[in-house]
Write a protein that holds these residues in place. Structure first.
Motif, PDB file in Angstrom:
ATOM      1  N   MET A   1       0.854  -1.198   0.000  1.00 54.15           N
ATOM      2  CA  MET A   1       0.000   0.000   0.000  1.00 54.15           C
ATOM      3  C   MET A   1       0.890   1.249   0.000  1.00 54.15           C
ATOM      4  O   MET A   1       1.716   1.405   0.886  1.00 54.15           O
ATOM      5  N   LYS A   2       0.718   2.111  -1.011  1.00 55.04           N
ATOM      6  CA  LYS A   2       1.616   3.252  -1.128  1.00 55.04           C
ATOM      7  C   LYS A   2       1.086   4.498  -0.428  1.00 55.04           C
ATOM      8  O   LYS A   2       1.606   5.575  -0.593  1.00 55.04           O
ATOM      9  N   LYS A   3       0.000   4.355   0.337  1.00 54.18           N
ATOM     10  CA  LYS A   3      -0.555   5.521   1.042  1.00 54.18           C
ATOM     11  C   LYS A   3      -0.224   5.454   2.528  1.00 54.18           C
ATOM     12  O   LYS A   3      -0.134   4.375   3.104  1.00 54.18           O
ATOM     13  N   THR A   4      -0.072   6.632   3.121  1.00 52.21           N
ATOM     14  CA  THR A   4       0.101   6.701   4.571  1.00 52.21           C
ATOM     15  C   THR A   4      -1.165   7.347   5.149  1.00 52.21           C
ATOM     16  O   THR A   4      -2.043   7.764   4.395  1.00 52.21           O
ATOM     17  N   ASN A   5      -1.213   7.472   6.465  1.00 55.82           N
ATOM     18  CA  ASN A   5      -2.390   8.106   7.079  1.00 55.82           C
ATOM     19  C   ASN A   5      -2.166   9.588   7.345  1.00 55.82           C
ATOM     20  O   ASN A   5      -2.899  10.196   8.128  1.00 55.82           O
ATOM     21  N   VAL A   6      -1.160  10.152   6.711  1.00 54.37           N
ATOM     22  CA  VAL A   6      -0.835  11.570   6.938  1.00 54.37           C
ATOM     23  C   VAL A   6      -2.008  12.467   6.522  1.00 54.37           C
ATOM     24  O   VAL A   6      -2.612  12.259   5.476  1.00 54.37           O
ATOM     25  N   THR A   7      -2.314  13.449   7.369  1.00 52.83           N
ATOM     26  CA  THR A   7      -3.383  14.411   7.052  1.00 52.83           C
ATOM     27  C   THR A   7      -2.775  15.824   7.039  1.00 52.83           C
ATOM     28  O   THR A   7      -1.611  16.014   7.420  1.00 52.83           O
ATOM     29  N   LEU A   8      -3.618  16.802   6.680  1.00 50.19           N
ATOM     30  CA  LEU A   8      -3.150  18.200   6.674  1.00 50.19           C
ATOM     31  C   LEU A   8      -2.668  18.618   8.072  1.00 50.19           C
ATOM     32  O   LEU A   8      -1.713  19.386   8.199  1.00 50.19           O
ATOM     33  N   LYS A   9      -3.296  18.056   9.113  1.00 47.83           N
ATOM     34  CA  LYS A   9      -2.886  18.384  10.490  1.00 47.83           C
ATOM     35  C   LYS A   9      -1.414  17.997  10.714  1.00 47.83           C
ATOM     36  O   LYS A   9      -0.628  18.751  11.299  1.00 47.83           O
ATOM     37  N   ASP A  10      -1.030  16.814  10.222  1.00 48.00           N
ATOM     38  CA  ASP A  10       0.366  16.355  10.379  1.00 48.00           C
ATOM     39  C   ASP A  10       1.315  17.260   9.587  1.00 48.00           C
ATOM     40  O   ASP A  10       2.399  17.601  10.046  1.00 48.00           O
ATOM     41  N   VAL A  11       0.886  17.628   8.364  1.00 50.03           N
ATOM     42  CA  VAL A  11       1.742  18.471   7.515  1.00 50.03           C
ATOM     43  C   VAL A  11       1.898  19.856   8.149  1.00 50.03           C
ATOM     44  O   VAL A  11       2.997  20.420   8.186  1.00 50.03           O
ATOM     45  N   SER A  12       0.794  20.375   8.697  1.00 50.09           N
ATOM     46  CA  SER A  12       0.861  21.687   9.354  1.00 50.09           C
ATOM     47  C   SER A  12       1.790  21.649  10.560  1.00 50.09           C
ATOM     48  O   SER A  12       2.490  22.626  10.838  1.00 50.09           O
ATOM     49  N   ALA A  13       1.806  20.506  11.253  1.00 51.69           N
ATOM     50  CA  ALA A  13       2.717  20.382  12.407  1.00 51.69           C
ATOM     51  C   ALA A  13       4.168  20.475  11.918  1.00 51.69           C
ATOM     52  O   ALA A  13       5.015  21.115  12.547  1.00 51.69           O
ATOM     53  N   VAL A  14       4.455  19.871  10.759  1.00 51.37           N
ATOM     54  CA  VAL A  14       5.808  19.957  10.186  1.00 51.37           C
ATOM     55  C   VAL A  14       6.168  21.416   9.916  1.00 51.37           C
ATOM     56  O   VAL A  14       7.234  21.896  10.302  1.00 51.37           O
ATOM     57  N   TYR A  15       5.237  22.132   9.243  1.00 58.66           N
ATOM     58  CA  TYR A  15       5.555  23.499   8.822  1.00 58.66           C
ATOM     59  C   TYR A  15       5.339  24.546   9.923  1.00 58.66           C
ATOM     60  O   TYR A  15       5.576  25.731   9.703  1.00 58.66           O
ATOM     61  N   SER A  16       4.924  24.092  11.109  1.00 56.31           N
ATOM     62  CA  SER A  16       4.851  25.010  12.254  1.00 56.31           C
ATOM     63  C   SER A  16       6.031  24.785  13.184  1.00 56.31           C
ATOM     64  O   SER A  16       6.158  25.451  14.205  1.00 56.31           O
ATOM     65  N   GLY A  17       6.883  23.815  12.874  1.00 54.69           N
ATOM     66  CA  GLY A  17       7.935  23.442  13.817  1.00 54.69           C
ATOM     67  C   GLY A  17       9.306  23.288  13.187  1.00 54.69           C
ATOM     68  O   GLY A  17       9.560  23.785  12.081  1.00 54.69           O
ATOM     69  N   PRO A  18      10.207  22.575  13.885  1.00 59.42           N
ATOM     70  CA  PRO A  18      11.610  22.482  13.460  1.00 59.42           C
ATOM     71  C   PRO A  18      11.833  21.897  12.065  1.00 59.42           C
ATOM     72  O   PRO A  18      12.728  22.345  11.344  1.00 59.42           O
ATOM     73  N   GLU A  19      11.002  20.918  11.676  1.00 56.60           N
ATOM     74  CA  GLU A  19      11.213  20.325  10.345  1.00 56.60           C
ATOM     75  C   GLU A  19      11.086  21.370   9.240  1.00 56.60           C
ATOM     76  O   GLU A  19      11.866  21.391   8.287  1.00 56.60           O
ATOM     77  N   GLY A  20      10.071  22.238   9.381  1.00 57.22           N
ATOM     78  CA  GLY A  20       9.869  23.291   8.386  1.00 57.22           C
ATOM     79  C   GLY A  20      11.059  24.246   8.352  1.00 57.22           C
ATOM     80  O   GLY A  20      11.509  24.679   7.288  1.00 57.22           O
ATOM     81  N   VAL A  21      11.577  24.559   9.549  1.00 57.97           N
ATOM     82  CA  VAL A  21      12.733  25.475   9.632  1.00 57.97           C
ATOM     83  C   VAL A  21      13.958  24.832   8.977  1.00 57.97           C
ATOM     84  O   VAL A  21      14.752  25.487   8.290  1.00 57.97           O
ATOM     85  N   LEU A  22      14.072  23.508   9.158  1.00 55.88           N
ATOM     86  CA  LEU A  22      15.183  22.770   8.547  1.00 55.88           C
ATOM     87  C   LEU A  22      15.101  22.814   7.016  1.00 55.88           C
ATOM     88  O   LEU A  22      16.096  23.034   6.327  1.00 55.88           O
ATOM     89  N   TRP A  23      13.885  22.645   6.493  1.00 54.75           N
ATOM     90  CA  TRP A  23      13.730  22.735   5.029  1.00 54.75           C
ATOM     91  C   TRP A  23      14.115  24.127   4.543  1.00 54.75           C
ATOM     92  O   TRP A  23      14.746  24.278   3.500  1.00 54.75           O
ATOM     93  N   GLU A  24      13.736  25.147   5.323  1.00 54.18           N
ATOM     94  CA  GLU A  24      14.093  26.511   4.894  1.00 54.18           C
ATOM     95  C   GLU A  24      15.606  26.701   4.934  1.00 54.18           C
ATOM     96  O   GLU A  24      16.188  27.366   4.073  1.00 54.18           O
ATOM     97  N   LEU A  25      16.250  26.100   5.940  1.00 53.37           N
ATOM     98  CA  LEU A  25      17.712  26.228   6.040  1.00 53.37           C
ATOM     99  C   LEU A  25      18.399  25.702   4.779  1.00 53.37           C
ATOM    100  O   LEU A  25      19.316  26.325   4.249  1.00 53.37           O
ATOM    101  N   ILE A  26      17.937  24.529   4.291  1.00 54.99           N
ATOM    102  CA  ILE A  26      18.665  23.946   3.154  1.00 54.99           C
ATOM    103  C   ILE A  26      18.133  24.398   1.789  1.00 54.99           C
ATOM    104  O   ILE A  26      18.851  24.337   0.801  1.00 54.99           O
ATOM    105  N   MET A  27      16.896  24.901   1.751  1.00 55.14           N
ATOM    106  CA  MET A  27      16.341  25.296   0.441  1.00 55.14           C
ATOM    107  C   MET A  27      16.197  26.800   0.278  1.00 55.14           C
ATOM    108  O   MET A  27      16.074  27.284  -0.845  1.00 55.14           O
ATOM    109  N   GLY A  28      16.160  27.526   1.394  1.00 58.21           N
ATOM    110  CA  GLY A  28      15.909  28.968   1.325  1.00 58.21           C
ATOM    111  C   GLY A  28      14.421  29.246   1.465  1.00 58.21           C
ATOM    112  O   GLY A  28      13.622  28.342   1.705  1.00 58.21           O
ATOM    113  N   GLU A  29      14.043  30.516   1.303  1.00 59.89           N
ATOM    114  CA  GLU A  29      12.634  30.889   1.490  1.00 59.89           C
ATOM    115  C   GLU A  29      11.732  30.262   0.453  1.00 59.89           C
ATOM    116  O   GLU A  29      10.548  30.045   0.693  1.00 59.89           O
TER     117      GLU A  29
END
Ligand SMILES: C[S@@+](CC[C@H](N)C(=O)[O-])C[C@H]1O[C@@H](n2cnc3c(N)ncnc32)[C@H](O)[C@@H]1O
Length: 266
Positions: A1-29
């Protein structure tokens, strides 16, 4: 099964926290592969013109729209599902002297809070991989586009060689993707929703080079900065490096890829 149970809530948690900041560090704004150059290539393929109304779906920090306003003098509109990102987009747009030229809304791209036949361009850069219902996303994009309007996006996809269920699950779990579309899958969705395909580029080979670049930045140059963002957790750092190396391998094999697509509402 190629699907996960990830929802927008999980994605928003990423982009409200350290993971999102890490992506910005390596990719820029501009949190997408290839930054300015990729946006310019997409804008040229989409034939963006001055004065057009452009809606960026998953507008994140608003850097895609700020790019378009500064370089093409478009009227910008952004929709993102993470409050922190919308607030940052508003703040940084003002900081760049563009207050008043871009309107941002908080919301889910599968229920776009604008009227039908409203935009010349619907825009997306490396973000729709996070969306649970991509069929609804494309149907909503088609609804808000004017007749003759253009849907233009890049995205991380299952590559031309395909992935095993196990490999797809590993990447989706690490990246917090509900699932990845394929280039052919997107082509079919565009057709289903009355959009005629104008451009469909497979960017998988250069995508692998970019993953190598990000891996090098984290391991060879920005380790201290990355460690600070993740609370000096060396085990997590090693785990991130391991998952990025796995994604690199799958991209080199052609199983994990990136595409650029442009379609027109006839
Ligand atoms: C990789 S970033 C987008 C990068 C941006 N396009 C750019 O080029 O800078 C992903 C963004 O998608 C947003 N997002 C993910 N799923 C969403 C959804 N269903 N509706 C609205 N926003 C969503 C997240 O909140 C996050 O800000």
């Amino acid at each position: 099964m190629k699907k996960t149970n990830v929802t927008l809530k999980d994605v928003s948690a990423v982009y409200s926290g350290p993971e999102g900041v890490l992506w910005e560090l390596i990719m820029g704004e501009q949190i997408h592969v290839g930054g300015f150059g990729s946006s310019m290539a997409l804008a040229q393929k989409a034939d963006i013109k001055e004065g057009q109304k452009v809606l960026d779906l998953c507008s994140a920090l608003g850097a895609g729209l700020r790019f378009l306003v500064k370089n093409f003098k478009v009227q910008g509109f952004g929709l993102d599902g993470t409050e922190h990102m919308v607030n940052e987009a508003v703040r940084r747009t003002e900081q760049d002297g563009l207050k008043g030229s871009i309107e941002y809304k908080l919301g889910d791209v599968t229920a776009i809070p604008w009227a039908e036949n409203n935009f010349d361009v619907v825009w997306g850069e490396d973000a729709w991989c996070y969306v649970v219902d991509k069929d609804k996303l494309i149907s909503e994009a088609a609804r808000v586009l004017k007749k003759g309007g253009t849907i233009s996006f890049t995205d991380w996809v299952e590559g031309p060689k395909g992935l095993s269920d196990e490999d797809a699950e590993r990447i989706n779990t690490f990246m917090k993707f509900p699932y990845m579309e394929s280039q052919k899958g997107y082509e079919a969705l565009l057709k289903k929703h009355g959009l005629t395909l104008k451009v469909s580029d497979d960017l998988t080979s250069e995508f692998a080079d970019y993953i190598q670049l990000y891996l090098d930045m984290v391991s060879k140059q920005l380790s201290f900065d990355a460690l600070r963002i993740i609370g000096w957790d060396m085990n997590m750092m090693q785990a991130i490096g391991g998952e990025m190396a796995f994604m690199l391998q799958k991209a080199r094999e052609g199983g994990f890829g990136r595409t650029r697509i442009v379609g027109v509402k006839e």
